[in-house]
Design an enzyme around this catalytic site. Structure first.
Site, short mmCIF file in Angstrom:
data_model
loop_
_atom_site.label_atom_id
_atom_site.label_comp_id
_atom_site.label_asym_id
_atom_site.label_seq_id
_atom_site.Cartn_x
_atom_site.Cartn_y
_atom_site.Cartn_z
N HIS A 278 32.28 28.22 18.16
CA HIS A 278 32.65 28.82 16.88
C HIS A 278 31.61 29.79 16.31
O HIS A 278 31.94 30.56 15.40
CB HIS A 278 32.88 27.73 15.82
CG HIS A 278 34.02 26.81 16.14
ND1 HIS A 278 35.30 27.26 16.38
CD2 HIS A 278 34.07 25.45 16.22
CE1 HIS A 278 36.09 26.21 16.62
NE2 HIS A 278 35.37 25.10 16.53
F1 V1D Z 1 34.38 15.58 8.58
C1 V1D Z 1 33.28 16.21 8.28
C2 V1D Z 1 32.23 15.54 7.74
C3 V1D Z 1 31.09 16.22 7.41
C4 V1D Z 1 31.03 17.57 7.62
C5 V1D Z 1 32.11 18.23 8.18
C6 V1D Z 1 33.25 17.55 8.51
C7 V1D Z 1 34.39 18.24 9.11
C8 V1D Z 1 35.49 17.73 9.74
N1 V1D Z 1 36.26 18.77 10.14
N2 V1D Z 1 34.50 19.57 9.15
C9 V1D Z 1 35.61 19.86 9.78
C10 V1D Z 1 36.04 21.23 10.08
N3 V1D Z 1 35.87 22.09 8.95
C11 V1D Z 1 36.85 22.37 8.10
C12 V1D Z 1 36.45 23.33 7.03
C13 V1D Z 1 35.80 22.79 5.86
N4 V1D Z 1 36.51 23.80 5.08
C14 V1D Z 1 36.88 23.57 3.80
C15 V1D Z 1 37.46 23.89 6.16
O1 V1D Z 1 37.96 21.90 8.22
C16 V1D Z 1 35.24 21.85 11.21
C17 V1D Z 1 35.59 21.30 12.55
C18 V1D Z 1 34.64 21.87 13.59
C19 V1D Z 1 35.06 21.54 14.99
C20 V1D Z 1 33.99 21.97 15.95
C21 V1D Z 1 34.36 21.90 17.41
O2 V1D Z 1 34.81 20.63 17.74
O3 V1D Z 1 35.38 22.80 17.77
C22 V1D Z 1 33.12 22.21 18.25
N5 V1D Z 1 33.16 22.71 19.45
O4 V1D Z 1 31.89 22.87 19.92
C23 V1D Z 1 31.06 22.43 18.98
C24 V1D Z 1 31.81 22.00 17.91
#
Ligand code: V1D
Ligand code: CA
Length: 617
Positions: free
Chosen positions: A156
């Site tokens: 990302h």
């Molecule tokens: F659950 C969480 C707790 C703490 C911090 C972040 C998160 C979390 C979960 N899912 N963050 C997410 C995703 N972010 C959002 C955004 C926050 N905004 C408001 C929207 O939904 C990010 C998911 C990232 C996935 C990364 C990956 O798995 O694709 C990856 N691939 O290689 C490395 C990472």
């Protein structure tokens, strides 16, 4: 079976389409420091999972069939082959103690909840990127056929922005290295999330084809529609396969193999990068697919079967014990080693209870991907490939009358319908929006030598209403413009071949996406804000709740044995060395210094300023 465990689950193919799975020289990159880095408390990304995987790899004896290296960490300068100096400067400087004085930069570079500042952040990024760059360099030199870096795959990260737990895009840096020796590089992404950072970096070039399979619809990062196929020279060289919740092994195999076979037949890549995000596994804390370990590893085996130089990387994956099981099994698959179902005793044994078994099994969750849906998308993806004008150095036929998607107007409507299937609550799909946007999506063939940048710009609105701005002149920073050939080895530089093309495309990327997306943003902003709000929750739950169950949050030193999957943290020689395709520069040479006996699992690994080979015991 390549890695035969008699489990009754979907077997891996020994041969695919009549191609034997020959033994390959495998270079494995691991840095024993990586597991010591920790994002903030409660954050789902846990580098410790790489140490768990490594321990299984060592205790299964897989190390006997591969060469183990500790890569030289990527330098600030190497990172700026893609990222901006300013951004990398920031990553190198910011610490938990001084972050308050970088408030503005934190916002600018998207550092915060998803991408927190943590102790050793820059070193962590250096290790991740160093492994992927070094893996690519070894493939380039013909020193191995397969390179593995489970600390990589951070798909990302953007040119000047952290995103989705990723800060430095080791994949883009690895591909840039591969492009020095290879005309065409294929990137494949099986993480449950869209490989947006890599797609964006190469969206306007035909030298890299990106293919991502991912959950699409109300899911991070919100990009990766079927209709997103690239722009300018890159048109048709981005492949997106949007999926719904619960895809199982059989369904995944039914799309992955024909699509990758189609790409291999058409595009004929000289090298492959495979991102093996483990969050597409069943029971992942953030993911929503239902792949077993063997279903996931089938992708690795299938890609391996083509016998191309392949860089195998990690990525997401948030149920640590399952990620470790799967990456260990996939390492075994790459070296062709059988692995017993019963896990070998290791220092993290308690993580794998109560069964202490290798397999990650699928669950009985519903598969929201109907056979018809998958078939329609697959046909459209294959149709798009057929309509591609050409791949560099590969002859193919331009089919007249192709539309934006490369299909007919009728096809476009099918895709629009598919979009609507995916987004029933969205009044106007992005596909239709694009038809209403005045586009100028050809590059401006400026005679200005120093500026082959296109005039098309843009931005996208994410599913959660966030505007995305992407700069993709990954090799075209003013200050490193003459050093794009930066290499991790000292290879003489022959005259540049087609470097104008790649530079123009690279430079174009920045402006293209930036401004296209600006246009889209103006049109879509009202609509986006009217959409359903974001859901950070694992979509398996289909509920709006705290993203992480704190009770399920297993920190690095705690075994997961007592926590159920539902609750827990919550991969022909190819290339003999050949002439590089772009000029080499003055990045330090990397050699393989033999050091102390092989540590099991991770002691005595020494770094002497360069890539270090860990000898067998
Ligand atoms: F659950 C969480 C707790 C703490 C911090 C972040 C998160 C979390 C979960 N899912 N963050 C997410 C995703 N972010 C959002 C955004 C926050 N905004 C408001 C929207 O939904 C990010 C998911 C990232 C996935 C990364 C990956 O798995 O694709 C990856 N691939 O290689 C490395 C990472
Ligand atoms: Ca993906």
């Amino acid at each position: 079976m390549a890695s035969g465990v008699n489990s009754g689950y979907a077997p891996l193919d020994v041969t695919v389409a009549g191609k034997p799975s020959n033994k390959k020289r495998v270079a494995y990159f691991y840095d024993s420091d990586v597991g010591n880095y920790a994002y903030v408390a409660g954050h789902p990304m846990k580098p410790h999972r790489i140490r768990l995987a490594h321990s299984l790899i060592m205790h299964y004896g897989i190390y006997k069939k591969m060469e183990i290296y500790r890569a030289k960490p990527a330098t600030h300068h190497e990172m700026t082959q893609f990222h901006t100096d300013e951004y990398i400067d920031f990553l190198a400087k910011v610490t938990p103690d001084n972050m308050d004085s970088f408030q503005k930069e934190q916002g600018k570079f998207n550092v915060g909840d998803d991408c927190p500042v943590f102790d050793g952040l820059f070193e962590f990024c250096s290790i991740s990127a160093g492994g992927s760059m070094e893996g690519a360099a070894r493939l380039n030199r013909g020193k191995c056929e397969i390179a593995v870096n489970w600390a990589g795959g951070l798909h990302h990260a953007k040119k000047a922005e952290a995103s989705g737990f990723c800060y430095v895009n080791d994949i883009v840096l690895g591909i840039i290295e591969l492009l020095r020796f290879n005309q065409r590089v294929l990137y494949i992404d099986i993480d449950v999330h869209h490989g947006d950072g890599v797609e964006e970096a190469f969206y306007t070039t035909d030298r890299v084809m990106t293919a991502s399979f991912h959950k699409y619809g109300e899911y991070f990062p919100g990009t990766g529609e079927l209709r997103d196929i690239g722009v300018g020279s890159g048109k048709h060289y981005a492949v997106n396969f949007p999926l719904r919740d619960g895809i199982d092994d059989e369904s995944y195999k039914s799309i992955f193999e024909p699509v990758i076979q189609g790409i291999m037949d058409f595009y004929q890549p000289e090298a492959i990068v495979l991102q093996c995000g483990g969050d597409s596994l069943s029971g992942d804390r953030l993911g929503c697919f239902n792949l077993s370990m063997r279903g996931h590893a089938n992708c690795v085996q299938f890609v391996k079967s083509f016998g191309k130089p392949t860089l195998v990387l990690g990525g997401g994956g948030y149920t640590m014990r399952n990620v470790a099981r799967t990456w260990a099994f996939e390492t075994g698959t790459l070296v062709g080693q059988e692995m017993e179902s019963a896990l070998p005793y290791n220092e993290y044994y308690e993580y794998y209870g109560p069964d202490y078994d290798l397999d990650v099994r699928a669950s009985n969750m519903e598969n929201a991907n109907s056979r018809e849906y998958l078939e329609k998308i697959k046909i459209q993806v294959l149709e798009n490939l057929r309509h591609t004008a050409h791949a560099p150095s590969v002859q193919s036929t331009v089919i007249p009358g192709a539309t934006f998607l490369g299909g007919t107007e009728e096809d476009d409507d099918v895709v629009a319908d598919l979009d609507e299937d995916e987004n029933p609550d969205v009044r106007m799909t992005e596909h239709r929006q694009d038809k209403q946007i005045t586009r100028d999506d050809e590059f401006d063939e400026s005679d200005d030598e120093g500026d082959a940048r296109p005039k098309l710009h843009g931005s996208r609105i994410n599913w959660n209403g966030q505007r995305r701005v992407n700069f993709m002149d990954f090799q075209f920073h003013d200050d490193v413009e003459m050093e794009i050939s930066g290499s991790r080895e000292s290879v003489p530089s022959p005259p540049l071949i087609e470097v104008d093309v790649i530079l123009a495309a690279a430079a174009a990327n920045a402006e293209v996406n930036s401004e296209v997306m600006d246009q889209k943003s103006q049109i879509l902003v009202a609509e986006a804000t009217a959409e359903t709000g974001p859901s950070n929750a694992p979509s398996r739950s289909h509920s709006i709740k705290a993203p992480i169950d704190p009770d399920g949050d297993i920190e690095m030193d705690e075994p997961a044995a007592a926590v159920s999957d539902q609750e827990s943290e919550a991969e022909e020689p190819i290339s003999t060395a050949q002439a590089p395709l772009s000029p080499a520069a003055s990045i330090p040479t990397t050699t393989d210094a033999v050091v102390a006996p092989t540590p099991i699992p991770e002691t005595n690994i020494k770094m002497e300023g360069e890539s270090t080979k860990i000898p067998l015991p």
